[in-house]
Write an enzyme that holds these catalytic residues in place. Structure first.
Site, PDB file in Angstrom:
ATOM      1  N   GLY A   1      -2.707  -3.457  -7.179  1.00  0.00           N
ATOM      2  CA  GLY A   1      -3.997  -2.838  -7.421  1.00  0.00           C
ATOM      3  C   GLY A   1      -5.157  -2.873  -6.763  1.00  0.00           C
ATOM      4  O   GLY A   1      -5.372  -3.823  -6.062  1.00  0.00           O
TER       5      GLY A   1
ATOM      6  N   GLU B   1     -10.324  -1.364  -7.961  1.00  0.00           N
ATOM      7  CA  GLU B   1     -11.305  -2.233  -8.848  1.00  0.00           C
ATOM      8  C   GLU B   1     -11.712  -3.065  -7.647  1.00  0.00           C
ATOM      9  O   GLU B   1     -13.120  -3.399  -7.504  1.00  0.00           O
ATOM     10  CB  GLU B   1     -10.933  -2.803  -9.841  1.00  0.00           C
ATOM     11  CG  GLU B   1      -9.985  -1.875 -10.974  1.00  0.00           C
ATOM     12  CD  GLU B   1     -11.210  -0.800 -11.657  1.00  0.00           C
ATOM     13  OE1 GLU B   1     -12.479  -0.966 -11.582  1.00  0.00           O
ATOM     14  OE2 GLU B   1     -10.785  -0.441 -12.741  1.00  0.00           O
TER      15      GLU B   1
ATOM     16  N   ILE C   1       0.863  -0.999  -0.123  1.00  0.00           N
ATOM     17  CA  ILE C   1       0.066  -0.009   0.098  1.00  0.00           C
ATOM     18  C   ILE C   1       1.052   1.148   0.032  1.00  0.00           C
ATOM     19  O   ILE C   1       1.793   1.840   1.004  1.00  0.00           O
ATOM     20  CB  ILE C   1      -1.038  -0.086   1.191  1.00  0.00           C
ATOM     21  CG1 ILE C   1      -1.745  -1.274   1.068  1.00  0.00           C
ATOM     22  CG2 ILE C   1      -1.872   1.251   1.273  1.00  0.00           C
ATOM     23  CD1 ILE C   1      -2.550  -1.359   0.073  1.00  0.00           C
TER      24      ILE C   1
END
Length: 731
Positions: free
Chosen positions: A695, A698, A622
């Site tokens: 990622g 999403e 992160i």
């Protein structure tokens, strides 16, 4: 070279562009002050299919301030040639004003250009278009689907026949629209044969290539500028017809033209998440071990293009089972083309798969988490590849503990607080880790500051901030010493800003470019006899706070500023790159989550209120916890909308969208957003990319809707297989 100290990456820093946004200094597409700009307003087709038989522009052209009315009868023929890399190959796009066909309700049939917005708006209302109308085909249930895309392993029918428990389920998911705060807008200006557009886009390079293809220009004759995007959710991932219309109007009038879509036009001008019918059959033994699943998926697309999304992936790899068969079909309709919307594919598939798993758990009397644990795969069974990282079991454990899953009623409709029925539900989520080639230009100036440039976009996740963090640590500078620039096709090229790939792709290119510049500085220092670092092994030198020094002896070193000034160097420069994933891949790359929801349902009225949501994420490293929280909360809010509110309604008689506006198309508001919390598992995935990220943007939405739906079942005992879940379905 020694690993760099990490001071910015991982810190909960505020957005570097935050002050610009809250003070109104951040310029969005329609806000650029382009000298001599005039205004354009599109005239939309009032039929859903047919042909234009006449366009009466006399009243519009007589209106004060109107400069031109352009339509298929007087527009120039455009080449629409194919350019390698165009995001919409020739022959597969809506060719604006090139013929008299109407392919969907709201299609642009004319554009009015005037000196003021008010004159253009009124002029558009005065254009009279006559049609030879036909009844459009807009109903997914009544249209003929195309040929399926298929996948199979094992023998699904035999697996179902041999299963102890079999479920056969059909789900319907409504069309959703993106509804970003900023409407789509374009300003276009021609300078001879060179075109500049200021556009709301998530892909400046794709828009550049598309406009070059439409107007038959070399790609370097088109410049696209888009420094700020006020929300996109996928709606800006391609170049839409209004962009070409603005450029055409500018060329025809010889003036810069500004064109802003109305909120209503956003519903048929820039795509949507398509509606689905999803049929699922599954079988298991009495212990809950999955044997087979059959997935049959139909969704709407336009008659002039075929839109597909990655809906097949979760059904292939999320759970272990020997037998899987999938058939994915698009259904051509008289609608505008859909486009990717946050969590495209998995957000839809997860609702079906995770709802079905919950039904199976209830049928077998097994805890929903335990059922998922029993079907955890050791590898990606769709490819045979090992996982790069997969910590879904840990997501379940942490989520159950932090959410208080042990307090979940085991029997539906058994917990009540006054008029409210209380329930808890959970769901797993997965999204593939996408990466694409990207480049970045890095410059370290003699004053000790740096500039990083790349053609990426920022539609809200904090690209400016997160990439500044990466650059600051790689160069050993403070955040304030780094200026990050994006959103210009003249900058080094990147892929689209979507699919949760920006940090992995662009961030890796930024990291590479900054590492190259730092190495140049270190090599300059260790070879400079006047430097305190002369003769030191390069791998023993690190950078921190604008200063190079020996790793274990911070007193021995010097600043960038002093080093470059002494060597008469005004700057150091490098171009960073990321080549994208290897081909073929050596691992299966995905981000995962476990989402938990608690709801209250009015026993009499059927109203659903979300009380709290917790998401636990396996998303690799992160970069910015504060930005990550913003992404996670946004994904949860989107999931609330998908589950309970959002539903585009079409009048199938003429293809008109009935609720094309925020007064009638419902999205979550503050009152719908309760206690939302996100937890990120510590770790990184260095197999995925040099930054170790997987990622996040999403996957945070994937699984939210089924978690809410499963909580509704736990509260009411009523299983709803259509989205959104309405009060009528629960009464």
């Amino acid at each position: 070279m020694s690993p760099q100290p990490q001071a910015a990456v991982g810190a909960p820093l505020s957005r570097v562009d935050g002050r610009l946004k809250v003070t109104g200094q951040a310029l969005y597409a329609a806000e650029f002050d382009v000298d001599g700009a005039v205004h354009a307003v599109i005239v939309d087709a009032s039929i859903g299919r047919g042909r234009i038989t006449g366009v009466d522009t006399r009243d519009a052209e007589a209106h004060r301030g109107v400069l031109r009315v352009i339509h298929h009868g007087n527009a120039p023929r455009l080449p629409y040639r194919d350019n390698s890399g165009s995001n919409n190959p020739a022959g597969r796009r809506l060719r604006v004003f090139q013929d008299n066909r109407v392919l969907f309700h709201g299609q642009p049939v004319a554009v009015v250009v005037a000196t003021t917005l008010e004159a253009a708006q009124h002029g558009a209302s005065l254009v009279k278009v006559s049609y030879d109308a036909e009844r459009p085909s807009t109903d997914l249930a009544e249209a003929e689907p195309g040929e399926p895309t298929t996948y199979a392993r094992g023998d699904a029918e035999a697996g179902l026949r041999s299963s102890d428990v079999r479920l056969e389920l059909t789900y319907h998911l409504a069309r959703n629209h993106h509804n970003p705060m900023e409407p789509h807008a374009t300003i276009a200006r021609w300078d001879g044969n060179r075109l500049t557009v200021w556009d709301k886009t998530q892909w400046v390079m794709g828009t550049r290539d598309e406009l070059a293809a439409v107007f038959g220009l070399p790609q370097d004759s088109v410049r696209v500028i888009s420094p700020f995007v006020g929300g996109g959710f996928g709606s800006g991932l391609r170049c839409w017809p209004h962009v070409a219309i603005a450029a055409l109007a500018a060329r025809e009038t010889g003036r810069p033209v500004k064109l802003v879509l109305s909120r209503k036009q956003m519903y048929f001008g820039v795509g949507f998440r398509p509606s689905y019918e999803y049929r699922l059959r599954l079988g298991s033994d009495r212990r809950g071990r999955l044997a087979a699943m059959v997935h049959e998926m139909d969704h709407e697309t336009s008659s002039y293009e075929t839109f597909v999304e990655g809906i097949l992936d979760p059904g292939r790899m999320l759970y272990s089972m020997p037998h899987v068969r999938q058939a994915y079909r698009t259904v051509p309709l008289d609608v505008n083309t859909p486009i990717w919307m946050r969590g495209p594919g998995p957000a839809t598939a997860s609702y079906v798969i995770e709802s079905a798993l919950d039904e199976l758990a209830n049928e077998l009397g097994i805890d929903p988490i335990e059922l998922r644990r029993r079907n955890e795969p050791a590898e990606d069974e769709s490819s045979g590849l090992p996982w790069s990282t997969r910590r879904l079991r840990e997501c379940y454990t942490v989520g159950a503990r932090e959410f208080g899953w042990d307090r979940r009623p085991t029997r539906p409709r058994s917990r009540r607080e006054g008029d409210w029925l209380i329930g808890m539900g959970m769901a797993a989520g997965v999204y593939h880790t996408a990466r694409m080639p990207a480049e970045a230009r890095v410059r370290l100036d003699a004053d000790g500051t740096a500039v990083v440039e790349t053609a990426s976009s920022d539609m809200g996740p904090g690209t400016y901030t997160s990439h500044t963090q990466v650059a600051a640590d790689a160069l050993g500078l403070t955040m304030r010493a780094v200026t990050f620039r994006l959103g210009d096709s003249l900058y080094p090229q990147t892929g689209p800003h979507g699919g949760s790939m920006t940090m992995a792709s662009v961030g890796s290119a930024v990291l590479d470019g900054c590492n190259r510049v730092r190495r140049q500085a270190i090599e300059l220092a260790v070879e400079d006899e006047q430097s305190p670092l002369y003769g030191v092994a390069a791998e023993d030198v690190v950078a921190r706070s604008g200063r190079l020094h020996v790793r274990n002896n911070p007193a021995r070193g010097e600043t960038y500023q002093r080093l470059l000034t002494r060597n008469n160097r005004s700057r150091l420069e490098a171009r960073g790159s990321y080549t994208g994933p290897p081909s073929p891949e050596r691992h299966s790359f995905h981000a995962y989550n476990a989402t938990f929801a608690e709801v209250a349902v009015d026993a009499t009225l059927g109203l659903v209120r979300v009380r709290r949501i917790l998401g636990v994420y396996d998303a690799g490293r992160i970069i910015s916890p504060k930005l990550a929280d913003s992404q996670a909360i946004g994904g949860m809010v989107g999931g609330i909308g998908q589950a309970l509110l959002e539903h585009t309604v079409t009048d199938h008689r003429d293809g008109r969208i009935v609720n094309a506006g925020l007064a009638d198309y419902l999205v979550p508001v503050n009152a719908d957003v309760p206690d939302l919390r996100a937890i990120y598992l510590e770790g990184e995935d260095m197999e995925a990319d040099p930054l170790g990220v997987k990622g996040l943007g999403e996957v945070v939405m994937v699984g939210v809707a089924p978690a809410i739906a499963n909580a509704v079942f736990n509260a009411t005992g009523r299983r709803v297989r259509d989205l959104p879940i309405t009060a009528e379905a629960l009464i």
